[in-house]
Design a protein around this motif. Structure first.
Motif, PDB file in Angstrom:
ATOM      1  N   CYS A  35      38.204  37.111  36.509  1.00 48.57           N
ATOM      2  CA  CYS A  35      38.205  38.283  37.387  1.00 48.57           C
ATOM      3  C   CYS A  35      38.844  37.973  38.748  1.00 48.57           C
ATOM      4  CB  CYS A  35      36.774  38.767  37.602  1.00 48.57           C
ATOM      5  SG  CYS A  35      35.843  39.033  36.086  1.00 48.57           S
ATOM      6  N   LYS A  36      38.843  36.689  39.105  1.00 53.84           N
ATOM      7  CA  LYS A  36      39.359  36.286  40.412  1.00 53.84           C
ATOM      8  C   LYS A  36      40.846  36.553  40.588  1.00 53.84           C
ATOM      9  CE  LYS A  36      36.032  32.975  42.060  1.00 53.84           C
ATOM     10  NZ  LYS A  36      35.820  31.623  42.573  1.00 53.84           N
ATOM     11  N   ALA A  37      41.554  36.829  39.507  1.00 54.67           N
ATOM     12  CA  ALA A  37      42.959  37.202  39.643  1.00 54.67           C
ATOM     13  C   ALA A  37      43.089  38.499  40.448  1.00 54.67           C
ATOM     14  CB  ALA A  37      43.596  37.370  38.269  1.00 54.67           C
ATOM     15  N   CYS A  38      42.050  39.324  40.416  1.00 57.44           N
ATOM     16  CA  CYS A  38      42.089  40.614  41.119  1.00 57.44           C
ATOM     17  C   CYS A  38      40.983  40.790  42.161  1.00 57.44           C
ATOM     18  CB  CYS A  38      41.979  41.753  40.112  1.00 57.44           C
ATOM     19  SG  CYS A  38      43.343  41.823  38.943  1.00 57.44           S
ATOM     20  N   HIS A  39      39.837  40.156  41.961  1.00 62.67           N
ATOM     21  CA  HIS A  39      38.670  40.383  42.820  1.00 62.67           C
ATOM     22  C   HIS A  39      38.228  39.109  43.534  1.00 62.67           C
ATOM     23  CE1 HIS A  39      37.774  44.368  41.187  1.00 62.67           C
ATOM     24  NE2 HIS A  39      38.042  43.871  39.985  1.00 62.67           N
ATOM     25  N   SER A  40      37.747  39.289  44.761  1.00 61.25           N
ATOM     26  CA  SER A  40      37.065  38.221  45.483  1.00 61.25           C
ATOM     27  C   SER A  40      35.608  38.648  45.634  1.00 61.25           C
ATOM     28  CB  SER A  40      37.715  37.987  46.851  1.00 61.25           C
ATOM     29  OG  SER A  40      37.689  39.179  47.617  1.00 61.25           O
ATOM     30  N   VAL A  41      34.750  37.705  46.037  1.00 63.95           N
ATOM     31  CA  VAL A  41      33.333  38.033  46.194  1.00 63.95           C
ATOM     32  C   VAL A  41      32.766  37.564  47.527  1.00 63.95           C
ATOM     33  CG1 VAL A  41      32.771  38.120  43.736  1.00 63.95           C
ATOM     34  CG2 VAL A  41      32.628  35.951  44.942  1.00 63.95           C
ATOM     35  N   GLY A  42      33.506  36.776  48.279  1.00 66.34           N
ATOM     36  CA  GLY A  42      32.981  36.217  49.515  1.00 66.34           C
ATOM     37  C   GLY A  42      32.942  37.232  50.646  1.00 66.34           C
ATOM     38  N   GLU A  43      31.905  37.148  51.448  1.00 67.04           N
ATOM     39  CA  GLU A  43      31.780  38.047  52.593  1.00 67.04           C
ATOM     40  C   GLU A  43      32.996  37.891  53.499  1.00 67.04           C
ATOM     41  OE1 GLU A  43      28.436  39.380  55.861  1.00 67.04           O
ATOM     42  OE2 GLU A  43      28.350  37.364  55.025  1.00 67.04           O
ATOM     43  N   GLY A  44      33.636  38.999  53.813  1.00 65.13           N
ATOM     44  CA  GLY A  44      34.777  38.986  54.712  1.00 65.13           C
ATOM     45  C   GLY A  44      36.103  38.624  54.054  1.00 65.13           C
ATOM     46  N   GLU A  45      36.089  38.255  52.781  1.00 65.19           N
ATOM     47  CA  GLU A  45      37.352  37.940  52.100  1.00 65.19           C
ATOM     48  C   GLU A  45      38.156  39.214  51.889  1.00 65.19           C
ATOM     49  OE1 GLU A  45      36.735  35.753  48.493  1.00 65.19           O
ATOM     50  OE2 GLU A  45      35.791  34.073  49.530  1.00 65.19           O
ATOM     51  N   ASN A  46      39.460  39.053  51.790  1.00 68.06           N
ATOM     52  CA  ASN A  46      40.353  40.187  51.595  1.00 68.06           C
ATOM     53  C   ASN A  46      40.228  40.757  50.194  1.00 68.06           C
ATOM     54  OD1 ASN A  46      41.484  40.000  54.174  1.00 68.06           O
ATOM     55  ND2 ASN A  46      42.985  38.507  53.486  1.00 68.06           N
ATOM     56  N   ASP A  47      40.625  42.021  50.074  1.00 69.21           N
ATOM     57  CA  ASP A  47      40.745  42.643  48.768  1.00 69.21           C
ATOM     58  C   ASP A  47      41.974  42.071  48.088  1.00 69.21           C
ATOM     59  OD1 ASP A  47      38.602  44.462  49.223  1.00 69.21           O
ATOM     60  OD2 ASP A  47      39.945  45.742  50.380  1.00 69.21           O
ATOM     61  N   GLY A  48      41.972  42.103  46.780  1.00 66.43           N
ATOM     62  CA  GLY A  48      43.156  41.723  46.009  1.00 66.43           C
ATOM     63  C   GLY A  48      43.693  42.977  45.362  1.00 66.43           C
ATOM     64  N   ILE A  49      44.163  42.844  44.151  1.00 66.75           N
ATOM     65  CA  ILE A  49      44.558  44.030  43.394  1.00 66.75           C
ATOM     66  C   ILE A  49      43.341  44.930  43.231  1.00 66.75           C
ATOM     67  CG2 ILE A  49      45.339  44.837  41.128  1.00 66.75           C
ATOM     68  CD1 ILE A  49      46.989  42.202  41.009  1.00 66.75           C
ATOM     69  N   GLY A  50      42.192  44.310  43.019  1.00 63.51           N
ATOM     70  CA  GLY A  50      40.916  45.019  42.974  1.00 63.51           C
ATOM     71  C   GLY A  50      40.147  44.732  44.253  1.00 63.51           C
ATOM     72  N   PRO A  51      39.127  45.509  44.537  1.00 60.89           N
ATOM     73  CA  PRO A  51      38.377  45.317  45.780  1.00 60.89           C
ATOM     74  C   PRO A  51      37.516  44.056  45.769  1.00 60.89           C
ATOM     75  CG  PRO A  51      37.293  46.961  44.426  1.00 60.89           C
ATOM     76  CD  PRO A  51      38.587  46.613  43.732  1.00 60.89           C
ATOM     77  N   ASN A  52      37.240  43.547  46.954  1.00 67.55           N
ATOM     78  CA  ASN A  52      36.254  42.484  47.128  1.00 67.55           C
ATOM     79  C   ASN A  52      34.917  43.071  46.662  1.00 67.55           C
ATOM     80  OD1 ASN A  52      34.031  41.093  48.443  1.00 67.55           O
ATOM     81  ND2 ASN A  52      35.538  40.050  49.667  1.00 67.55           N
ATOM     82  N   LEU A  53      34.136  42.301  45.932  1.00 67.94           N
ATOM     83  CA  LEU A  53      32.894  42.804  45.354  1.00 67.94           C
ATOM     84  C   LEU A  53      31.645  42.389  46.131  1.00 67.94           C
ATOM     85  CD1 LEU A  53      33.798  42.322  41.584  1.00 67.94           C
ATOM     86  CD2 LEU A  53      33.941  44.408  42.979  1.00 67.94           C
ATOM     87  N   TRP A  54      31.821  41.865  47.345  1.00 71.09           N
ATOM     88  CA  TRP A  54      30.673  41.510  48.185  1.00 71.09           C
ATOM     89  C   TRP A  54      29.850  42.775  48.432  1.00 71.09           C
ATOM     90  CZ3 TRP A  54      28.165  37.423  50.215  1.00 71.09           C
ATOM     91  CH2 TRP A  54      27.221  37.688  51.213  1.00 71.09           C
ATOM     92  N   GLY A  55      28.577  42.728  48.146  1.00 72.41           N
ATOM     93  CA  GLY A  55      27.665  43.829  48.446  1.00 72.41           C
ATOM     94  C   GLY A  55      27.889  45.088  47.634  1.00 72.41           C
TER      95      GLY A  55
END
Length: 128
Positions: A35-55
């Motif tokens: 999933c990391k090809a499109c999404h990040s999960v860390g607080e304050g990390e940038n969106d990728g192709i998909g949104p950051n999933l923090w919170g």
């Protein structure tokens, strides 16, 4: 209305079958590597192709990342008051287009309910 019936029927089937069980976050972390090809999960990390999933959990669909361009279908469900629960995330990961009309998520679904529960347990660690 049809979209609401589809979401309701998917969620009903998940609850009856017990699919939304507790998962293993360590296994979910391994599965999330795809999933990391499109999404990040860390607080304050940038969106990728998909949104950051923090919170993301308990947030209204299409609102978690104010600057992200969510699909119309996702925003429409948010306008109806839908929030990201374990059950809805499970259904979405299983088949994004069955939950969100014209979803832009192209990731092939995770067919194994235990794998989905593991990914959800992993994501639950990140805010919310």
């Amino acid at each position: 209305m049809l979209r609401l019936l589809t979401v309701a029927s998917v969620l009903g089937a998940l609850v009856i079958s017990g699919v939304a069980s507790a998962g293993d976050a360590a296994k979910g972390e391994q599965l999330f590597q795809r999933c990391k090809a499109c999404h990040s999960v860390g607080e304050g990390e940038n969106d990728g192709i998909g949104p950051n999933l923090w919170g993301v959990f308990e947030s209204v669909l299409g609102t978690n990342r104010p600057d992200y361009r969510y699909s119309r279908g996702l925003k429409a469900l948010g306008e109806e008051g839908k929030t990201w629960t374990n059950e809805l995330m499970d259904a979405f990961i299983a088949n994004p287009r069955q939950v969100v009309a014209r979803s832009r998520m192209i990731f092939p679904s995770l067919n194994d309910p235990d794998d989905r529960a593991d990914v959800i347990a992993y994501l639950r660690q990140f805010g919310g």
